[in-house]
Structure formats: structure tokens, C-alpha cells
Design a protein around this motif. Structure first.
Motif, PDB file in Angstrom:
ATOM      1  N   LEU A   1       0.829  -1.204   0.000  1.00  0.00           N
ATOM      2  CA  LEU A   1       0.000   0.000   0.000  1.00  0.00           C
ATOM      3  C   LEU A   1       0.865   1.258   0.000  1.00  0.00           C
ATOM      4  O   LEU A   1       2.043   1.229   0.360  1.00  0.00           O
ATOM      5  N   LEU A   2       0.255   2.374  -0.386  1.00  0.00           N
ATOM      6  CA  LEU A   2       0.923   3.670  -0.332  1.00  0.00           C
ATOM      7  C   LEU A   2       0.589   4.333   0.999  1.00  0.00           C
ATOM      8  O   LEU A   2      -0.552   4.282   1.456  1.00  0.00           O
TER       9      LEU A   2
ATOM     10  N   SER B   1      -8.700  -3.354   0.355  1.00  0.00           N
ATOM     11  CA  SER B   1      -9.929  -2.587   0.543  1.00  0.00           C
ATOM     12  C   SER B   1     -10.151  -2.243   2.006  1.00  0.00           C
ATOM     13  O   SER B   1     -10.523  -1.119   2.353  1.00  0.00           O
ATOM     14  N   ALA B   2      -9.896  -3.222   2.890  1.00  0.00           N
ATOM     15  CA  ALA B   2     -10.101  -2.992   4.321  1.00  0.00           C
ATOM     16  C   ALA B   2      -9.120  -1.963   4.876  1.00  0.00           C
ATOM     17  O   ALA B   2      -9.495  -1.073   5.645  1.00  0.00           O
TER      18      ALA B   2
ATOM     19  N   LYS C   1     -18.630   3.969  -6.475  1.00  0.00           N
ATOM     20  CA  LYS C   1     -17.586   4.193  -5.479  1.00  0.00           C
ATOM     21  C   LYS C   1     -17.917   5.428  -4.638  1.00  0.00           C
ATOM     22  O   LYS C   1     -18.371   6.441  -5.146  1.00  0.00           O
ATOM     23  N   GLN C   2     -17.653   5.314  -3.341  1.00  0.00           N
ATOM     24  CA  GLN C   2     -17.856   6.416  -2.416  1.00  0.00           C
ATOM     25  C   GLN C   2     -16.500   6.863  -1.852  1.00  0.00           C
ATOM     26  O   GLN C   2     -15.478   6.196  -2.043  1.00  0.00           O
TER      27      GLN C   2
ATOM     28  N   LYS D   1      -5.463   2.027  -5.400  1.00  0.00           N
ATOM     29  CA  LYS D   1      -6.512   2.203  -6.406  1.00  0.00           C
ATOM     30  C   LYS D   1      -7.755   1.430  -6.008  1.00  0.00           C
ATOM     31  O   LYS D   1      -7.684   0.263  -5.628  1.00  0.00           O
ATOM     32  N   GLN D   2      -8.905   2.087  -6.113  1.00  0.00           N
ATOM     33  CA  GLN D   2     -10.173   1.461  -5.741  1.00  0.00           C
ATOM     34  C   GLN D   2     -10.863   0.846  -6.957  1.00  0.00           C
ATOM     35  O   GLN D   2     -10.974   1.469  -8.006  1.00  0.00           O
ATOM     36  N   GLY D   3     -11.323  -0.382  -6.816  1.00  0.00           N
ATOM     37  CA  GLY D   3     -12.037  -1.054  -7.887  1.00  0.00           C
ATOM     38  C   GLY D   3     -13.444  -0.516  -8.047  1.00  0.00           C
ATOM     39  O   GLY D   3     -13.959   0.207  -7.196  1.00  0.00           O
ATOM     40  N   LYS D   4     -14.088  -0.896  -9.141  1.00  0.00           N
ATOM     41  CA  LYS D   4     -15.439  -0.420  -9.412  1.00  0.00           C
ATOM     42  C   LYS D   4     -16.474  -1.051  -8.478  1.00  0.00           C
ATOM     43  O   LYS D   4     -17.527  -0.461  -8.221  1.00  0.00           O
TER      44      LYS D   4
END
Length: 216
Positions: free
Chosen positions: A71-72, A176-177, A188-189, A83-86
Motif C-alpha cells: 500500500l501507499l 480494501s479494508a 464508489k464512495q 486504487k479502488q475497484g469499481k
């Protein structure tokens, strides 16, 4: 290099100081808005705050410096980013057979109290940890999620009813967590910044083997 000199090296960095500052601002704001039963409760929270913030900031800097996390590190917001997935990353954990695989993973002998695990809460995934194992009744309790039955029917259907489900760790789910990604439907929120406790737990994740945490 000794552990003490390693600690000194990290505490001397600008990243460490910035993380501490961001964590203090966030935690003080939460305490100010909190509903506490007594002044003693507030005092106890404040008394332990310095220890947990320093420990978390040190751990976050350490896992990055030692290359343990994919992770960054966002030092300004004291959080992880990726990066967040759809969509919420539940692929491989939805069908009856896939749920059976999750259960088998949790019923192995190398599962123990304190292990960091992911829990689905409606539209996002949190970092939690096991605090009790009851193999006689085939169930596991996590600190935040509570009790989870390790039977296929309950894991699938009860989870749908309560919007709360125990998941098997994998890179997408743990990413994601750790980063607080959340969704509403297929949209996405804005990320939810994990709690101080979750950030500290995230630093013990061994991304090569989720059953063998790091000693940070």
C-alpha cells in the motif's frame, strides 16, 4: 542495527512526525464528539492516546521502510491508499462452494486468537481480529464483528440478512479494508478512514501469508 536504534531512526523522520500530528488531530476530534459516561472515561482515553498514536505511527513507517506493505502511505491523512475497484472485491467468496472454502480456511489448526481478519459490513470491509474460537460449536468471534457461525448456510444467508459477514483474507480484500474503500450499489464512495486500532492491526499483516502476522 539494534531495535532501539531502528526506533530512533524512524522517530527522527518527517513522516513519523506528520503521522503523529494527523493521528492526534483525528483522535482528539473523535474524543471531543464522543459520548462518554464519565470524566474518568475521557481521562483514560487521553492517557493511553500518546502510546497508541506513537506505536501506530512507528509501525506504519516501519512496514513501508522494510517493504512489507504493497500500500501507499498517506502521511498527511495518516492512512493507507490504493486504487479502488469499481465494485466491492467479493469475487471468490459468494457461492456455496466458495463459502465452504472460507469455512475450511478458518477451521484449520493454524487459526488463533489475535489473527487479523476481514469482516464485511454492508458496503465496506473492515480490519478485525479474532478474539475467541469455539470449535465445538463451529463458530468464531471477532472483536468488532461479534460471533460468526462456520457453517455454509449461516455464513451465506445470515450474512445477507445482517449485512455482516466473515471473509477470507486475500490481497484485494485486505487492500480494501486497509484503505477504507466503500461503495453504494455499484458506485464508489469516498473512503472511510480506518480507526486507530485498525491502522495498528494493518501493520501486522503479512501480505505473503495472512496466517503468519508480522512482528512490528
Amino acid at each position: 542495527m539494534s531495535q532501539s536504534s531502528l526506533w530512533q531512526l524512524h522517530t527522527d523522520t518527517g513522516d513519523f512526525a506528520e503521522l503523529c500530528n494527523a493521528l492526534y488531530q483525528r483522535e482528539i476530534s473523535l474524543i471531543a464528539k464522543g459520548d462518554f459516561s464519565s470524566a474518568q472515561s475521557v481521562q483514560a482515553r487521553l492517557e493511553s492516546l500518546s502510546y497508541y498514536i506513537t506505536r501506530t505511527a512507528h509501525a506504519m513507517v516501519t512496514v513501508i521502510a522494510q517493504g512489507h506493505s504493497p500500500l501507499l502511505l498517506d502521511t498527511h491523512n495518516a492512512s493507507w491508499s490504493a486504487k479502488q475497484g469499481k465494485q466491492i472485491p467479493l469475487s471468490g467468496q459468494e457461492t456455496e462452494q466458495e463459502c465452504a472454502n472460507i469455512i475450511n480456511w478458518y477451521l484449520q489448526k493454524d487459526i488463533y486468537v489475535g489473527l487479523v481478519v476481514p469482516v464485511l459490513l454492508a458496503d465496506h470491509i473492515i480490519i478485525d481480529c479474532i478474539d475467541r474460537i469455539d470449535l465445538d460449536k463451529q463458530r468464531i468471534r471477532t472483536n468488532v464483528g461479534g460471533w460468526f457461525s462456520l457453517t455454509t448456510d449461516e455464513l451465506m444467508h445470515k450474512g445477507q440478512e445482517t449485512n455482516k459477514r466473515l471473509l477470507k483474507p486475500n490481497k484485494k480484500i485486505m487492500t480494501s479494508a486497509c484503505t477504507g474503500h466503500c461503495w453504494q450499489g455499484n458506485n464508489k464512495q469516498l473512503p472511510i478512514i480506518p480507526t486507530l486500532r485498525e491502522l495498528l492491526l494493518s501493520c501486522s499483516i503479512n501480505w505473503k501469508n495472512f496466517k503468519k502476522p508480522l512482528a512490528i
